[in-house]
Design a protein around this motif. Structure first.
Motif, PDB file in Angstrom:
ATOM      1  N   PRO A 170       7.049  15.563  35.102  1.00  0.00           N
ATOM      2  CA  PRO A 170       7.512  14.172  35.052  1.00  0.00           C
ATOM      3  C   PRO A 170       8.955  14.094  34.562  1.00  0.00           C
ATOM      4  O   PRO A 170       9.417  14.931  33.788  1.00  0.00           O
ATOM      5  CB  PRO A 170       6.552  13.512  34.054  1.00  0.00           C
ATOM      6  N   GLU A 171       9.642  13.080  35.034  1.00  0.00           N
ATOM      7  CA  GLU A 171      11.009  12.873  34.594  1.00  0.00           C
ATOM      8  C   GLU A 171      11.029  12.478  33.118  1.00  0.00           C
ATOM      9  O   GLU A 171      10.030  11.975  32.577  1.00  0.00           O
ATOM     10  CB  GLU A 171      11.671  11.802  35.459  1.00  0.00           C
ATOM     11  N   PRO A 172      12.153  12.725  32.431  1.00  0.00           N
ATOM     12  CA  PRO A 172      12.207  12.513  30.976  1.00  0.00           C
ATOM     13  C   PRO A 172      11.706  11.155  30.512  1.00  0.00           C
ATOM     14  O   PRO A 172      11.014  11.062  29.490  1.00  0.00           O
ATOM     15  CB  PRO A 172      13.697  12.709  30.664  1.00  0.00           C
ATOM     16  N   GLN A 173      12.018  10.085  31.234  1.00  0.00           N
ATOM     17  CA  GLN A 173      11.599   8.752  30.794  1.00  0.00           C
ATOM     18  C   GLN A 173      10.094   8.556  30.867  1.00  0.00           C
ATOM     19  O   GLN A 173       9.549   7.610  30.283  1.00  0.00           O
ATOM     20  CB  GLN A 173      12.312   7.668  31.604  1.00  0.00           C
ATOM     21  N   MET A 174       9.401   9.446  31.584  1.00  0.00           N
ATOM     22  CA  MET A 174       7.948   9.347  31.707  1.00  0.00           C
ATOM     23  C   MET A 174       7.215  10.133  30.622  1.00  0.00           C
ATOM     24  O   MET A 174       6.007   9.968  30.449  1.00  0.00           O
ATOM     25  CB  MET A 174       7.500   9.869  33.077  1.00  0.00           C
ATOM     26  N   ARG A 175       7.917  10.983  29.910  1.00  0.00           N
ATOM     27  CA  ARG A 175       7.237  11.951  29.052  1.00  0.00           C
ATOM     28  C   ARG A 175       6.731  11.360  27.739  1.00  0.00           C
ATOM     29  O   ARG A 175       6.022  12.038  26.996  1.00  0.00           O
ATOM     30  CB  ARG A 175       8.160  13.145  28.799  1.00  0.00           C
ATOM     31  N   ARG A 176       7.086  10.108  27.451  1.00  0.00           N
ATOM     32  CA  ARG A 176       6.495   9.454  26.275  1.00  0.00           C
ATOM     33  C   ARG A 176       5.005   9.228  26.495  1.00  0.00           C
ATOM     34  O   ARG A 176       4.202   9.341  25.568  1.00  0.00           O
ATOM     35  CB  ARG A 176       7.203   8.124  26.017  1.00  0.00           C
ATOM     36  N   ASP A 177       4.627   8.902  27.730  1.00  0.00           N
ATOM     37  CA  ASP A 177       3.222   8.622  28.056  1.00  0.00           C
ATOM     38  C   ASP A 177       2.501   9.827  28.648  1.00  0.00           C
ATOM     39  O   ASP A 177       1.304   9.998  28.425  1.00  0.00           O
ATOM     40  CB  ASP A 177       3.132   7.472  29.072  1.00  0.00           C
ATOM     41  N   ILE A 178       3.224  10.642  29.401  1.00  0.00           N
ATOM     42  CA  ILE A 178       2.576  11.694  30.191  1.00  0.00           C
ATOM     43  C   ILE A 178       2.806  13.065  29.559  1.00  0.00           C
ATOM     44  O   ILE A 178       3.931  13.430  29.229  1.00  0.00           O
ATOM     45  CB  ILE A 178       3.110  11.680  31.636  1.00  0.00           C
ATOM     46  N   ARG A 179       1.724  13.796  29.397  1.00  0.00           N
ATOM     47  CA  ARG A 179       1.779  15.187  28.948  1.00  0.00           C
ATOM     48  C   ARG A 179       1.618  16.082  30.179  1.00  0.00           C
ATOM     49  O   ARG A 179       0.998  15.692  31.159  1.00  0.00           O
ATOM     50  CB  ARG A 179       0.666  15.485  27.940  1.00  0.00           C
ATOM     51  N   TYR A 180       2.153  17.290  30.097  1.00  0.00           N
ATOM     52  CA  TYR A 180       2.019  18.174  31.251  1.00  0.00           C
ATOM     53  C   TYR A 180       2.046  19.627  30.832  1.00  0.00           C
ATOM     54  O   TYR A 180       2.573  19.990  29.785  1.00  0.00           O
ATOM     55  CB  TYR A 180       3.119  17.899  32.283  1.00  0.00           C
ATOM     56  N   GLU A 181       1.429  20.443  31.661  1.00  0.00           N
ATOM     57  CA  GLU A 181       1.471  21.902  31.524  1.00  0.00           C
ATOM     58  C   GLU A 181       1.922  22.482  32.859  1.00  0.00           C
ATOM     59  O   GLU A 181       1.402  22.098  33.909  1.00  0.00           O
ATOM     60  CB  GLU A 181       0.093  22.467  31.173  1.00  0.00           C
ATOM     61  N   VAL A 182       2.872  23.389  32.800  1.00  0.00           N
ATOM     62  CA  VAL A 182       3.302  24.090  34.012  1.00  0.00           C
ATOM     63  C   VAL A 182       2.265  25.166  34.316  1.00  0.00           C
ATOM     64  O   VAL A 182       1.957  26.002  33.464  1.00  0.00           O
ATOM     65  CB  VAL A 182       4.696  24.715  33.831  1.00  0.00           C
ATOM     66  N   ILE A 183       1.723  25.152  35.523  1.00  0.00           N
ATOM     67  CA  ILE A 183       0.718  26.151  35.868  1.00  0.00           C
ATOM     68  C   ILE A 183       1.262  27.206  36.831  1.00  0.00           C
ATOM     69  O   ILE A 183       0.710  28.300  36.915  1.00  0.00           O
ATOM     70  CB  ILE A 183      -0.562  25.512  36.429  1.00  0.00           C
ATOM     71  N   GLN A 184       2.337  26.879  37.559  1.00  0.00           N
ATOM     72  CA  GLN A 184       2.950  27.900  38.392  1.00  0.00           C
ATOM     73  C   GLN A 184       4.335  27.431  38.841  1.00  0.00           C
ATOM     74  O   GLN A 184       4.671  26.250  38.749  1.00  0.00           O
ATOM     75  CB  GLN A 184       2.092  28.248  39.604  1.00  0.00           C
ATOM     76  N   HIS A 185       5.136  28.394  39.287  1.00  0.00           N
ATOM     77  CA  HIS A 185       6.456  28.114  39.834  1.00  0.00           C
ATOM     78  C   HIS A 185       6.394  28.309  41.351  1.00  0.00           C
ATOM     79  O   HIS A 185       6.042  29.400  41.825  1.00  0.00           O
ATOM     80  CB  HIS A 185       7.516  29.029  39.224  1.00  0.00           C
ATOM     81  N   ASP A 186       6.712  27.258  42.083  1.00  0.00           N
ATOM     82  CA  ASP A 186       6.678  27.325  43.543  1.00  0.00           C
ATOM     83  C   ASP A 186       8.070  27.680  44.067  1.00  0.00           C
ATOM     84  O   ASP A 186       9.032  26.921  43.851  1.00  0.00           O
ATOM     85  CB  ASP A 186       6.255  25.981  44.122  1.00  0.00           C
ATOM     86  N   PRO A 187       8.207  28.819  44.727  1.00  0.00           N
ATOM     87  CA  PRO A 187       9.530  29.225  45.217  1.00  0.00           C
ATOM     88  C   PRO A 187      10.026  28.316  46.331  1.00  0.00           C
ATOM     89  O   PRO A 187       9.244  27.842  47.161  1.00  0.00           O
ATOM     90  CB  PRO A 187       9.299  30.652  45.722  1.00  0.00           C
ATOM     91  N   MET A 188      11.325  28.060  46.341  1.00  0.00           N
ATOM     92  CA  MET A 188      11.943  27.271  47.412  1.00  0.00           C
ATOM     93  C   MET A 188      12.319  28.206  48.555  1.00  0.00           C
ATOM     94  O   MET A 188      12.752  29.351  48.335  1.00  0.00           O
ATOM     95  CB  MET A 188      13.198  26.565  46.895  1.00  0.00           C
ATOM     96  N   VAL A 189      12.154  27.717  49.760  1.00  0.00           N
ATOM     97  CA  VAL A 189      12.513  28.499  50.942  1.00  0.00           C
ATOM     98  C   VAL A 189      13.369  27.636  51.866  1.00  0.00           C
ATOM     99  O   VAL A 189      13.247  26.406  51.894  1.00  0.00           O
ATOM    100  CB  VAL A 189      11.266  28.995  51.708  1.00  0.00           C
TER     101      VAL A 189
END
Length: 299
Positions: A149-168
Motif C-alpha cells: 500500500p502507498e504510504p498514506q494507506m499504511r495507517r489503516d493497512i498492515r502488510y507482509e511481503v510474501i514474494q518479489h515479482d520480477p519485471m520483464v
C-alpha cells in the motif's frame, strides 16, 4: 432464569431424586431444592412431583424438560463454536486478489485452506490493486493479495511481503531485442510504451517510470490500460512495448517475448494486506499458510 436451573432440573429428572441429583452435580441437596423452587416460581407452574422415594416430572415439567435440554445443548454448541472461532477453525474469510498478481499456485493455496478449514466460509473477490485497499478499509474484504500500500494507506493497512515479482520487458517477436537472454532497460529508449494505469496499479506504474529514469530516459507513453491483459493486447496490436511483473500466465502468449531485465531493482512486491482493527486468528492462520506455500515454491 439461569443455565444452572436447567442443569439442576435435568439432573433431578434423570436421577428421580434430589439427593442423587445433588451427589451427581457435587452440590448440596438444599441448593438443588432452592433452585428448583425458584425455577417453578419463575415459570409459574409446578414442574416436579416430590415423593418420599422418587421425584417425578409433572406433565408441564416433561414439556419444559425437552426445551431445557435443547437450550443446554445449544449453549454447549455455542461454547464449542466460540472456542473453534478462537482457534481460527470457523468463521468467514473474504479474500481480494488480482489476476495479474497471483500465479497458478494460488488456486492450490485456496484448495489447501478449504481442506484444512472446512468450517470457514471462504469467498474470493477479484479487484484491482487500489480497489483492494479501499475494500480493506471499508471492511468489504478481510485479506488482499496485492501490492504494497502507498504510504498514506499504511495507517489503516498492515502488510507482509510474501514474494518479489520480477519485471520483464514485453516485446513483439519481431523486435530486435526479442531473443535477448536479459535486457538493459536503456535498450528500450525511444520505444513507445504501453503501461498499467497508475490509478489501478501505482506500484507497477511507478516502477516502470523509475526503471526508465534510472536508465537515462523518460518513456513515451502511447497507451494506458487498467489490467495486464489489456496491456498484453496493446503490445500484440503493435501499440508499443511494455514492462510488467512476470507471472506464469504469460507463457501462453506465443507471439510475444518476455525478456528478463538486468536491473537489480526490476521487481515489485506481492503482499498480503489486512487492517489491524479487523485482524484475528483466522486471518493469521491463512497468512501463515500463504507464506508456507511461498517457502515451498507452491504459490
Amino acid at each position: 432464569m439461569e443455565l444452572r436451573h436447567l442443569r439442576y432440573l435435568v439432573a433431578v429428572a434423570e436421577q428421580q431424586s434430589f439427593s442423587r441429583a445433588a451427589a451427581h452435580l457435587h452440590v448440596s441437596q438444599s441448593a438443588i431444592s432452592e433452585q428448583m423452587a425458584d425455577l417453578e416460581d419463575e415459570v409459574g407452574v409446578r414442574l416436579l412431583e416430590r415423593g418420599h422415594r422418587r421425584t417425578e416430572l409433572t406433565e408441564p415439567g416433561k414439556i419444559f424438560l425437552e426445551h431445557a435440554r435443547r437450550v443446554l445443548e445449544m449453549s454447549r454448541t455455542a461454547v464449542l463454536e466460540a472456542q473453534r472461532a478462537e482457534r481460527g477453525q470457523v468463521g468467514t474469510l473474504r479474500i481480494g486478489f488480482f489476476a495479474g498478481g497471483v500465479g497458478d499456485g494460488f488456486p492450490a493455496l485456496i484448495r489447501n485452506f478449504r481442506d484444512t478449514h472446512p468450517g470457514v466460509e471462504l469467498t474470493l473477490m477479484e479487484m484491482h490493486v487500489t480497489e483492494q485497499w479501499r475494500a480493506l478499509q471499508d471492511g468489504r474484504i478481510d485479506l488482499a493479495f496485492t501490492r504494497a500500500p502507498e504510504p498514506q494507506m499504511r495507517r489503516d493497512i498492515r502488510y507482509e511481503v510474501i514474494q518479489h515479482d520480477p519485471m520483464v520487458a514485453i516485446l513483439p517477436l519481431n523486435h530486435p531485442r526479442a531473443s535477448a537472454k536479459r535486457l538493459d532497460v536503456k535498450d528500450l529508449s525511444g520505444e513507445r510504451f504501453v503501461v498499467s494505469s497508475r490509478g489501478t496499479s501505482p506500484s507497477v506504474y511507478d516502477k516502470v517510470i523509475e526503471l526508465c529514469m534510472t536508465a537515462g530516459f523518460t518513456p513515451e507513453i502511447a497507451s494506458v490500460s487498467t489490467v495486464w491483459s489489456s496491456v498484453i493486447l496493446m503490445v500484440q496490436s503493435g501499440e508499443g512495448v511494455s514492462i510488467l511483473p512476470y507471472n506464469r500466465q504469460q507463457i501462453g502468449f506465443r507471439d510475444l517475448a518476455f525478456v528478463p531485465l538486468k536491473a537489480k531493482n526490476a521487481f515489485v512486491e506481492l503482499c498480503v494486506c489486512w487492517t489491524a482493527r479487523r485482524d484475528r486468528i483466522l486471518l493469521r492462520n491463512f497468512r501463515e499458510m500463504a507464506k508456507e506455500h511461498v517457502r515451498t515454491g507452491r504459490l
